[in-house]
Enzyme design. Sequence first.
Site, PDB file in Angstrom:
ATOM      1  N   GLY A 166       0.852  -1.187   0.000  1.00  0.00           N
ATOM      2  CA  GLY A 166       0.000   0.000   0.000  1.00  0.00           C
ATOM      3  C   GLY A 166       0.886   1.234   0.000  1.00  0.00           C
ATOM      4  N   TYR A 195       0.540   8.342  15.348  1.00  0.00           N
ATOM      5  CA  TYR A 195       1.709   7.436  15.426  1.00  0.00           C
ATOM      6  C   TYR A 195       3.011   8.198  15.707  1.00  0.00           C
ATOM      7  CZ  TYR A 195      -1.619   5.182  12.235  1.00  0.00           C
ATOM      8  OH  TYR A 195      -2.747   4.703  11.623  1.00  0.00           O
ATOM      9  N   CYS A 235      -8.426  22.284  18.315  1.00  0.00           N
ATOM     10  CA  CYS A 235      -8.359  22.448  19.773  1.00  0.00           C
ATOM     11  C   CYS A 235      -8.015  21.133  20.452  1.00  0.00           C
ATOM     12  CB  CYS A 235      -9.681  23.000  20.284  1.00  0.00           C
ATOM     13  SG  CYS A 235     -10.050  24.538  19.474  1.00  0.00           S
TER      14      CYS A 235
HETATM   15  N1  LLP Z   1      -2.518  -5.881   3.717  1.00  0.00           N
HETATM   16  C1  LLP Z   1      -3.227  -5.777   4.850  1.00  0.00           C
HETATM   17  C2  LLP Z   1      -4.085  -6.901   5.262  1.00  0.00           C
HETATM   18  C3  LLP Z   1      -3.140  -4.613   5.642  1.00  0.00           C
HETATM   19  O1  LLP Z   1      -3.847  -4.530   6.784  1.00  0.00           O
HETATM   20  C4  LLP Z   1      -2.312  -3.545   5.211  1.00  0.00           C
HETATM   21  C5  LLP Z   1      -2.212  -2.321   6.018  1.00  0.00           C
HETATM   22  C6  LLP Z   1      -1.612  -3.681   4.000  1.00  0.00           C
HETATM   23  C7  LLP Z   1      -1.726  -4.872   3.279  1.00  0.00           C
HETATM   24  C8  LLP Z   1      -0.741  -2.603   3.446  1.00  0.00           C
HETATM   25  O2  LLP Z   1       0.343  -2.272   4.264  1.00  0.00           O
HETATM   26  P1  LLP Z   1       1.414  -1.185   3.765  1.00  0.00           P
HETATM   27  O3  LLP Z   1       2.114  -1.786   2.567  1.00  0.00           O
HETATM   28  O4  LLP Z   1       0.682   0.030   3.369  1.00  0.00           O
HETATM   29  O5  LLP Z   1       2.296  -0.968   4.915  1.00  0.00           O
HETATM   30  N2  LLP Z   1      -2.406   4.019   9.015  1.00  0.00           N
HETATM   31  C9  LLP Z   1      -1.087   3.474   9.288  1.00  0.00           C
HETATM   32  C10 LLP Z   1      -0.833   2.207   8.495  1.00  0.00           C
HETATM   33  C11 LLP Z   1      -1.876   1.147   8.728  1.00  0.00           C
HETATM   34  C12 LLP Z   1      -1.672  -0.080   7.870  1.00  0.00           C
HETATM   35  C13 LLP Z   1      -2.842  -0.984   7.964  1.00  0.00           C
HETATM   36  N3  LLP Z   1      -2.751  -2.159   7.169  1.00  0.00           N
HETATM   37  C14 LLP Z   1      -0.056   4.543   9.004  1.00  0.00           C
HETATM   38  O6  LLP Z   1      -0.420   5.647   8.618  1.00  0.00           O
HETATM   39  O7  LLP Z   1       1.148   4.322   9.181  1.00  0.00           O
END
Ligand code: LLP
Length: 428
Positions: free
Chosen positions: A284, A325, A352
């Site tokens: 992602g 985070y 706020c």
């Molecule tokens: N597959 C599954 C089942 C997931 O839950 C996730 C992300 C991905 C793939 C993709 O992961 P990536 O390649 O993007 O690391 N909001 C947080 C990140 C949460 C990720 C949740 N799951 C942030 O802003 O760091």
Amino acid sequence: MTFPFTKNIHYQNQSLSIEGCSIEALALKVNTPFYVYSQARLLDNITACKAAFDAHNIQIHYAVKANCNLHILQLIASQGIGVDLVSGGELYRATKAGVQAEKMVFSGVGKSRSELIQAINMHIGQFNVESAEELALLATLAEDTSDNTSRKLQVALRVNPNVVVNTHKNITTGQKGNKFGIDMDLALTLFEHYANHPSIELVGLAMHIGSQIFEVAPYREAIQKLRLLATKIQEKGGNVSVLDLGGGFGINYGENTPLDFATIAHVIAEETKGFRGKVAVEPGRSLVADIGLLVSRVNYVKESHPTPFLILDAAMNDLMRPALYQASHPIKEVIQNTTSATRSYDIVGPVCESTDIFASKYPLDTNIKAGDLVTFFCAGAYSAVMSNSYNSRDIVPEVFVNGQNATLVRERITQEALLQYEVNAKPL
Ligand code: LLP
């Protein structure tokens, strides 16, 4: 801090540009704050990702949650990449973007009955199931909707491999105690139990151990655990023809060495050697983070001791990652600081909440003043998607740039628009 400038996002004549568009000119057309993305950078990322994983015959499903803007999904779909989804809403968006159902994987720990029915009716490619309870519900729904002509639902079990990952505690997902995935032992039992089910077919194993990971060791360890489990399942007559290894590949927010696609693809190829079946990943962040900027104006320079506050017009509701985070996004002046004289500021938003802080003691131009533009780098992933309207603030617009063309791909969602959902209260 090294700035993640790319050939698509850099200074031209001391003014920050994204491809052929000056940020300053865009900010006159779209009020700040707004997100802006580079199409060329997205295509470059997709090309690099495909080259790395195609070389080892590893399939790619983009994790839509990182950025679900329709125009981004359309571009990704047009490049032949599949998607990893976690809600009926994402399924709807991906369908609208033209992703073929066969290329959709539905993950998520708490899929509702109606979301499962929606996905069954769409004939999506694969369900990644996260509990015995979800599997039981899916099996019942599959039987109810089966028309005898469609093939059985293809189901992988997402297991929790219990590996330690060195990342922020809020984004680790593959350790005991995390809500995600099924215990390895239970997965074995479930394969036996559902061996001859008329409507669902257990085809493989899935994992996702966390996000913003730089080390390959936890991937190796988790894949080895999955393969051991796959062998046990096969010994008992089960069939493991899919290994879905999730995403999590770390990117450079200014202080990191990214886990690049080629490196992780090579590690996965090594660890899955001899496996006869489909191997897949779900990146992602690594596809979309560095394509985006959040552009904001300075509302006030508030003098304070020992550190002055730079109060922006962007806030935690527009970009939640720092508050949630303690994430740091590199910040730069849009008009380059040519004197290089800097001063440390606490950079905050107007919301706020005391956690509405983007950066502490951060060096920016000594002479920065109200009305000046600043920009946050690496704001393409988990940024606009996580925005909200807290403090009755508008939901931030998004712009897509292709060369010299800029397109507003999400309008500002104003309070006037949001109030439409409230003004006509309906008796129930
Ligand atoms: N597959 C599954 C089942 C997931 O839950 C996730 C992300 C991905 C793939 C993709 O992961 P990536 O390649 O993007 O690391 N909001 C947080 C990140 C949460 C990720 C949740 N799951 C942030 O802003 O760091």
